[in-house]
Design a protein around this motif. Structure first.
Motif, PDB file in Angstrom:
ATOM      1  N   PRO A   1       6.064 -10.786   6.170  1.00 63.98           N
ATOM      2  CA  PRO A   1       5.062 -11.779   5.774  1.00 63.98           C
ATOM      3  C   PRO A   1       5.632 -13.194   5.690  1.00 63.98           C
ATOM      4  O   PRO A   1       4.932 -14.169   5.987  1.00 63.98           O
ATOM      5  CB  PRO A   1       4.596 -11.304   4.394  1.00 63.98           C
ATOM      6  CG  PRO A   1       5.557 -10.288   3.942  1.00 63.98           C
ATOM      7  CD  PRO A   1       6.228  -9.732   5.145  1.00 63.98           C
TER       8      PRO A   1
ATOM      9  N   PHE B   1      -3.122   0.122  -1.608  1.00 61.78           N
ATOM     10  CA  PHE B   1      -1.693  -0.074  -1.333  1.00 61.78           C
ATOM     11  C   PHE B   1      -0.892   1.187  -1.672  1.00 61.78           C
ATOM     12  O   PHE B   1      -0.097   1.682  -0.866  1.00 61.78           O
ATOM     13  CB  PHE B   1      -1.194  -1.280  -2.141  1.00 61.78           C
ATOM     14  CG  PHE B   1       0.301  -1.366  -2.278  1.00 61.78           C
ATOM     15  CD1 PHE B   1       1.099  -1.586  -1.171  1.00 61.78           C
ATOM     16  CD2 PHE B   1       0.914  -1.220  -3.514  1.00 61.78           C
ATOM     17  CE1 PHE B   1       2.479  -1.657  -1.289  1.00 61.78           C
ATOM     18  CE2 PHE B   1       2.295  -1.291  -3.642  1.00 61.78           C
ATOM     19  CZ  PHE B   1       3.073  -1.512  -2.526  1.00 61.78           C
TER      20      PHE B   1
ATOM     21  N   GLU C   1      -7.420  -3.027  -4.198  1.00 60.87           N
ATOM     22  CA  GLU C   1      -6.265  -3.265  -3.311  1.00 60.87           C
ATOM     23  C   GLU C   1      -5.013  -2.560  -3.829  1.00 60.87           C
ATOM     24  O   GLU C   1      -4.211  -2.055  -3.035  1.00 60.87           O
ATOM     25  CB  GLU C   1      -6.012  -4.773  -3.192  1.00 60.87           C
ATOM     26  CG  GLU C   1      -7.023  -5.476  -2.309  1.00 60.87           C
ATOM     27  CD  GLU C   1      -6.935  -6.999  -2.384  1.00 60.87           C
ATOM     28  OE1 GLU C   1      -7.497  -7.665  -1.497  1.00 60.87           O
ATOM     29  OE2 GLU C   1      -6.340  -7.528  -3.351  1.00 60.87           O
TER      30      GLU C   1
ATOM     31  N   GLN D   1       2.322 -10.371   1.412  1.00 59.89           N
ATOM     32  CA  GLN D   1       1.580 -11.473   2.032  1.00 59.89           C
ATOM     33  C   GLN D   1       0.457 -11.937   1.093  1.00 59.89           C
ATOM     34  O   GLN D   1       0.263 -13.130   0.873  1.00 59.89           O
ATOM     35  CB  GLN D   1       0.984 -11.007   3.367  1.00 59.89           C
ATOM     36  CG  GLN D   1       0.248 -12.091   4.140  1.00 59.89           C
ATOM     37  CD  GLN D   1       1.193 -12.984   4.932  1.00 59.89           C
ATOM     38  OE1 GLN D   1       2.221 -12.542   5.403  1.00 59.89           O
ATOM     39  NE2 GLN D   1       0.865 -14.243   5.065  1.00 59.89           N
ATOM     40  N   LYS D   2      -0.256 -10.972   0.541  1.00 59.72           N
ATOM     41  CA  LYS D   2      -1.365 -11.311  -0.369  1.00 59.72           C
ATOM     42  C   LYS D   2      -0.843 -12.006  -1.623  1.00 59.72           C
ATOM     43  O   LYS D   2      -1.431 -12.975  -2.100  1.00 59.72           O
ATOM     44  CB  LYS D   2      -2.136 -10.045  -0.757  1.00 59.72           C
ATOM     45  CG  LYS D   2      -3.067  -9.565   0.338  1.00 59.72           C
ATOM     46  CD  LYS D   2      -3.737  -8.268  -0.045  1.00 59.72           C
ATOM     47  CE  LYS D   2      -4.569  -7.733   1.114  1.00 59.72           C
ATOM     48  NZ  LYS D   2      -4.929  -6.340   0.964  1.00 59.72           N
TER      49      LYS D   2
ATOM     50  N   GLY E   1       9.274  -5.082   4.610  1.00 62.73           N
ATOM     51  CA  GLY E   1       8.092  -5.514   3.850  1.00 62.73           C
ATOM     52  C   GLY E   1       8.251  -6.890   3.239  1.00 62.73           C
ATOM     53  O   GLY E   1       7.278  -7.629   3.085  1.00 62.73           O
TER      54      GLY E   1
ATOM     55  N   GLN F   1       1.903  -6.227   3.588  1.00 66.29           N
ATOM     56  CA  GLN F   1       0.591  -6.825   3.323  1.00 66.29           C
ATOM     57  C   GLN F   1       0.434  -7.190   1.847  1.00 66.29           C
ATOM     58  O   GLN F   1      -0.164  -8.204   1.501  1.00 66.29           O
ATOM     59  CB  GLN F   1      -0.517  -5.864   3.762  1.00 66.29           C
ATOM     60  CG  GLN F   1      -0.650  -5.831   5.274  1.00 66.29           C
ATOM     61  CD  GLN F   1      -1.676  -4.836   5.760  1.00 66.29           C
ATOM     62  OE1 GLN F   1      -2.036  -3.902   5.056  1.00 66.29           O
ATOM     63  NE2 GLN F   1      -2.115  -5.011   6.994  1.00 66.29           N
ATOM     64  N   ARG F   2       0.990  -6.350   1.002  1.00 70.33           N
ATOM     65  CA  ARG F   2       0.943  -6.666  -0.441  1.00 70.33           C
ATOM     66  C   ARG F   2       1.702  -7.979  -0.697  1.00 70.33           C
ATOM     67  O   ARG F   2       1.220  -8.855  -1.410  1.00 70.33           O
ATOM     68  CB  ARG F   2       1.565  -5.512  -1.239  1.00 70.33           C
ATOM     69  CG  ARG F   2       1.743  -5.799  -2.709  1.00 70.33           C
ATOM     70  CD  ARG F   2       3.173  -6.187  -3.032  1.00 70.33           C
ATOM     71  NE  ARG F   2       3.300  -6.667  -4.394  1.00 70.33           N
ATOM     72  CZ  ARG F   2       4.432  -7.033  -4.939  1.00 70.33           C
ATOM     73  NH1 ARG F   2       5.544  -7.000  -4.252  1.00 70.33           N
ATOM     74  NH2 ARG F   2       4.482  -7.481  -6.176  1.00 70.33           N
TER      75      ARG F   2
ATOM     76  N   ARG G   1      -1.573   4.056   0.720  1.00 70.81           N
ATOM     77  CA  ARG G   1      -0.973   3.884   2.054  1.00 70.81           C
ATOM     78  C   ARG G   1       0.527   4.147   2.061  1.00 70.81           C
ATOM     79  O   ARG G   1       1.042   4.697   3.033  1.00 70.81           O
ATOM     80  CB  ARG G   1      -1.277   2.476   2.580  1.00 70.81           C
ATOM     81  CG  ARG G   1      -2.758   2.335   2.970  1.00 70.81           C
ATOM     82  CD  ARG G   1      -3.071   0.919   3.344  1.00 70.81           C
ATOM     83  NE  ARG G   1      -2.356   0.482   4.532  1.00 70.81           N
ATOM     84  CZ  ARG G   1      -2.138  -0.775   4.845  1.00 70.81           C
ATOM     85  NH1 ARG G   1      -2.564  -1.736   4.055  1.00 70.81           N
ATOM     86  NH2 ARG G   1      -1.496  -1.083   5.941  1.00 70.81           N
TER      87      ARG G   1
ATOM     88  N   ILE H   1       4.340  -1.561   6.329  1.00 71.06           N
ATOM     89  CA  ILE H   1       3.263  -2.516   6.615  1.00 71.06           C
ATOM     90  C   ILE H   1       2.400  -2.712   5.362  1.00 71.06           C
ATOM     91  O   ILE H   1       1.990  -3.832   5.040  1.00 71.06           O
ATOM     92  CB  ILE H   1       2.421  -2.058   7.828  1.00 71.06           C
ATOM     93  CG1 ILE H   1       3.280  -2.132   9.090  1.00 71.06           C
ATOM     94  CG2 ILE H   1       1.162  -2.923   7.987  1.00 71.06           C
ATOM     95  CD1 ILE H   1       2.608  -1.650  10.354  1.00 71.06           C
ATOM     96  N   ALA H   2       2.143  -1.606   4.653  1.00 70.09           N
ATOM     97  CA  ALA H   2       1.363  -1.702   3.409  1.00 70.09           C
ATOM     98  C   ALA H   2       2.092  -2.600   2.408  1.00 70.09           C
ATOM     99  O   ALA H   2       1.481  -3.449   1.745  1.00 70.09           O
ATOM    100  CB  ALA H   2       1.153  -0.312   2.819  1.00 70.09           C
TER     101      ALA H   2
END
Lengths: 255, 242
Positions: A106, B100, B96, A11-12, A102, A8-9, B103, A4-5
Motif C-alpha cells: 500500500p 479482514f 471491514e 491502505q485503508k 502487506g 488493504q487494511r 479473509r 492482500i487482505a
C-alpha cells in the motif's frame, strides 16, 4: 493471498488518516510552491542557484515526499506492535512474508501516487511560471524509475517501526527527514558546497536518490545510471535488513 | 467426548521465574473451560503457549491431536484468540474488521459475516469505525472477529475486563450462546463469571494448577458455600503450603 487482505487494511488505515494527506501530499506541494516563489525573487544572473528551478525542484521534492511515506510506515508498524492487534495476527495463519508484503504494497502505491501528483503540480507551476511545459516524456519515465527510492524509504520506516516504540519511532523519522533534506540536496546545491561535504553526502542514499531523479527528469539517462545503481544497492541492503529485523522481532516477541 | 486440548507437564520459564509450572490439563470439545487465578497466576502465559504466541519451555501441548510445537501451521486456522486488550483495526468499520479477519483465515463464505453480525447483535454498529465504539462494543467486535473464522477452539483472555455490569452480562449471553458449538477457554478474575459460564474450572496460582472441577466440586472440595470462599481457600491453602 492473505497478505492482500492485510495490505488493504493498511491502505485503508493510511487513507483514512487525514494527517497523512497533509504530510504526504499537502506539504510537498506547498514546498514546491514556496520554493518556486523564492526562485522567482532570485535575480536571473550567472551563478544564481539552480536548485529552485522547477525542473530541478520537482524531482527533489518527489524524493522528499517519500520521507513522509517513511514516517507513516514507521508509525503504522510501531503502532501495530504496541497494540494487541498484531498479537492477534501473530496467532493467525499470516506468515512473516505476508506481514512484509502487506506493509510494503500500500505504501508503494501511495508513493507512486505521490510522484504523479507532485509532477502534475510541477507541470502546472512550470506552465504558470515559465510559460512552458516540463519534459513530459522524461517525467513519465521517471515515475517507475523512482520505485527503488520508494522502497528504500519504506524499508527505513519498517526498520525504525520494528525496533522502536510508537513514541520514539516518529522522532527518529523526523531526524531522517531533516537529514534527507540536507544530505540529499533537496533545497541546496551540494556540488557547490565543496568536495568534503559532497563526500559526506555521498555516504548516504539520499544524495544519490535526488541526483538520479534530477538526471531522469533532464533526460540524461546515461549519467543517471551510476547514482541509480548506488540507490538500488542502498535499497537492497536496507530492505533486506528491514525484512530480517521484522522476522527477528516477530520470533523474539514469541519467546 | 473428544479431547480438544491436552497439556502434559506444560512449563514456561522467563529466566529464573517460572510462569507456568508443569501444567496437566485435558479439555473436551464443546466445553467452556475457565482458567481462574489472581494476577501472575500464569493464565495468559498458558494461552500464549497454546496459541503459539510464546514458545513452550518444557512439556507438551496438543490441540485437536496436533502438537503445538510442531504443527502450529495446521493449528492456526483451527483456533482464534481474543486478547485481553482490544485487538481491532481502529480505522476500519465493524464490517471491514470482520471481512479482514475472515479473509486472512481464507473464509470466503459471504453469509458468515451476516450470521456473525446477527448472532452478536452488531447490526446497529456495523458501519461504524471500530475506534468510535464503546469498550463493550469493541470487545463484542473482538469476539465476533474470532467467531467469523469458524474456529474449533476460541481463547478468550479476560474478555470482560474493564466492562460495566450491563456490557459484561451481554457478553456472557454471547458466550453462553456458543456453548456446545465451539470449545472455549476463558480466563478471568471474576468468580461470578466462571460460575455463570464455565462447565469446568481450573484454579491456577503461581503457575501451578491448584484445583480442577465444576464450581460445585470446587466448593465441596474447599468445604465452602460460595465459589469466592472456595477460591480464596484453595489459593491460600496452597500458598501456605508452598
Amino acid at each position: 493471498m492473505k497478505w492482500i487482505a492485510f495490505a488493504q487494511r493498511n491502505q485503508k488505515e493510511l487513507l483514512r488518516d487525514p494527517i497523512s494527506y497533509v504530510f504526504c501530499l499537502g506539504l510537498p506541494i506547498v514546498m514546491l510552491i514556496v520554493m518556486t516563489i523564492i526562485n522567482q525573487s532570485i535575480p536571473a544572473v550567472e551563478g544564481a542557484p539552480q536548485v529552485f528551478r522547477i525542473e530541478q525542484l520537482s524531482p527533489a521534492i518527489a524524493i522528499f515526499a517519500m520521507t513522509f511515506l517513511m514516517l507513516f510506515v514507521c508509525i503504522r508498524v510501531s503502532s501495530d506492535r504496541s497494540t494487541a492487534f498484531l498479537t492477534r495476527l501473530y496467532a493467525s495463519p499470516l506468515q512473516s512474508s505476508d506481514f512484509i508484503l502487506g506493509y510494503v504494497l500500500p505504501f508503494v502505491l501511495t508513493g507512486l501516487a505521490q510522484i504523479v501528483i507532485t509532477y502534475a503540480a510541477s507541470e502546472v507551476l512550470a506552465l504558470i511560471v515559465n510559460g512552458e511545459s516540463l519534459p513530459i516524456g522524461n517525467m513519465l519515465l521517471s515515475v517507475p524509475l523512482l520505485l527503488p527510492s520508494i522502497v528504500l524509504f519504506i524499508g527505513i520506516g519498517i526498520l525504525f517501526g520494528t525496533f522502536f516504540n510508537a513514541k520514539a519511532a516518529p522522532g527518529l523519522c523526523s531526524a531522517v527527514i531533516t537529514g534527507a533534506a540536507i544530505l540529499g540536496g533537496i533545497y541546496m546545491d551540494i556540488e557547490a558546497m565543496g568536495s568534503s561535504w559532497k563526500t559526506v553526502c555521498s555516504c548516504f542514499p539520499f544524495y544519490h536518490c535526488v541526483r538520479y531523479a534530477r538526471l531522469a527528469m533532464a533526460g540524461e539517462f546515461g549519467d543517471m545510471l551510476l547514482p541509480f545503481a548506488i540507490c538500488c544497492a542502498f535499497t537492497a541492503v536496507i530492505f533486506i535488513a528491514s525484512i530480517l529485523a521484522f522476522s527477528f522481532k516477530m520470533k523474539s516477541d514469541k519467546k | 467426548m473428544k479431547t480438544a486440548i491436552r497439556t502434559t507437564g506444560l512449563t514456561k520459564t522467563f529466566g529464573p521465574k517460572t510462569a507456568v509450572d508443569h501444567l496437566d490439563l485435558e479439555i473436551c470439545e464443546g466445553e467452556i473451560f475457565g482458567l481462574l487465578g489472581v494476577n501472575g497466576a500464569g493464565k495468559t502465559t498458558t494461552i500464549r503457549m497454546l496459541t503459539g504466541l510464546s514458545a513452550i519451555t518444557e512439556g507438551e501441548a496438543s490441540i485437536l491431536g496436533l502438537d503445538v510445537s510442531k504443527d502450529l501451521k495446521k493449528i492456526k486456522p483451527l483456533i482464534n484468540v481474543s486478547t485481553q486488550e482490544t485487538a481491532v483495526a481502529e480505522n476500519l468499520t465493524v464490517r471491514e474488521n470482520l471481512s479482514f479477519m475472515a479473509r486472512i483465515y481464507g473464509i470466503t463464505d459471504k453469509e458468515a459475516m451476516d450470521r456473525v453480525i446477527s448472532s452478536l447483535e452488531l447490526e446497529e454498529v456495523a458501519s461504524q469505525k471500530a475506534k468510535t465504539l464503546s469498550g463493550g462494543w469493541q470487545r463484542r467486535l473482538s469476539i465476533a472477529m474470532a467467531l467469523i473464522t469458524d474456529p474449533k477452539i476460541i481463547f478468550l483472555d479476560e474478555p470482560t475486563l474493564g466492562l460495566d455490569v450491563l456490557a459484561r452480562r451481554e457478553l456472557w449471553s454471547v458466550v453462553r450462546s456458543l456453548k456446545g458449538k465451539v470449545t472455549i477457554i476463558l480466563t478471568t478474575h471474576y468468580l461470578e463469571e466462571v460460575e455463570a459460564l464455565c462447565d469446568r474450572i481450573a484454579v491456577m496460582a503461581k503457575g501451578k494448577l491448584r484445583a480442577l472441577g465444576t464450581a460445585a466440586e470446587l466448593k465441596a472440595q474447599a468445604g465452602k458455600d460460595t465459589l469466592e470462599d472456595a477460591f480464596v481457600a484453595i489459593v491460600e491453602k496452597e500458598g501456605t503450603a508452598s
